[in-house]
Design an enzyme around this catalytic site. Sequence first.
Site, PDB file in Angstrom:
ATOM      1  N   ASP A   1       0.858  -1.191   0.000  1.00 37.94           N
ATOM      2  CA  ASP A   1       0.000   0.000   0.000  1.00 37.94           C
ATOM      3  C   ASP A   1       0.891   1.237   0.000  1.00 37.94           C
ATOM      4  O   ASP A   1       2.016   1.205   0.506  1.00 37.94           O
ATOM      5  CB  ASP A   1      -0.900   0.021   1.241  1.00 37.94           C
ATOM      6  CG  ASP A   1      -1.938  -1.101   1.216  1.00 37.94           C
ATOM      7  OD1 ASP A   1      -2.385  -1.460   0.112  1.00 37.94           O
ATOM      8  OD2 ASP A   1      -2.284  -1.617   2.297  1.00 37.94           O
TER       9      ASP A   1
ATOM     10  N   ASP B   1      -7.378  -1.361  -4.141  1.00 40.86           N
ATOM     11  CA  ASP B   1      -8.382  -1.002  -3.130  1.00 40.86           C
ATOM     12  C   ASP B   1      -9.380   0.021  -3.672  1.00 40.86           C
ATOM     13  O   ASP B   1     -10.577  -0.043  -3.372  1.00 40.86           O
ATOM     14  CB  ASP B   1      -7.695  -0.428  -1.885  1.00 40.86           C
ATOM     15  CG  ASP B   1      -6.838  -1.464  -1.166  1.00 40.86           C
ATOM     16  OD1 ASP B   1      -7.183  -2.643  -1.234  1.00 40.86           O
ATOM     17  OD2 ASP B   1      -5.834  -1.075  -0.550  1.00 40.86           O
TER      18      ASP B   1
END
Length: 199
Positions: free
Chosen positions: A174, A196
């Site tokens: 991430d 995401d």
Amino acid sequence: RYCCASNPYDLKMSQFPKIQHGECQPQIFLLYKCEDIMKEKKKTQPESSTSRSLRAAYVVAAIFILVVADHITKWIAIVTLKESNEVYIFLGNLFRLQYAENTGAFLSLGAGLPDGIRSLIMTGLNGVILAGLIIYLFAARRIPLFPAVALTLIAGGGIGNLIDRIFRDGRVVDFMNMGITTGGFSLRTGVFNIADIAI
């Protein structure tokens, strides 16, 4: 525009409130709007194999583009953010670029589970769900446009993160964070990635 029907009893009279039962007799031509006919045909006519093949091609192309974009940005994050361990701030700290690795789901849900259970859920169960979703997208006779787009985005994002879990020992890369931080108040998202966003 209007169309003619030589057999008015083939029509569903409930669809045409201005026409009363008994007004139509055999051999009499009945006028009704072509738009109503086409709408009814679209509802009842099954999707052709050609349309399903075209939909499958769109799904594959969209998933491929999404997974490639997801992993290119993750690779850039690894090269530029992980090695330097820096946090880049934009728009008055509204948006940040910072490297993180997540062993759980979004917002680190499930990260505290034992390794075996976490791997079973995050990799095994997710893989089964994604496989079922893709089979549905390919095999369903008819899917409206917006649900098809939504399910394709979920599948593409899920596959992008699943590849991370398989090849990065259960971790997902991430690198984006958004929120407001002012004085002693802070309201921010978890660190997330392109996959995401798609999900």
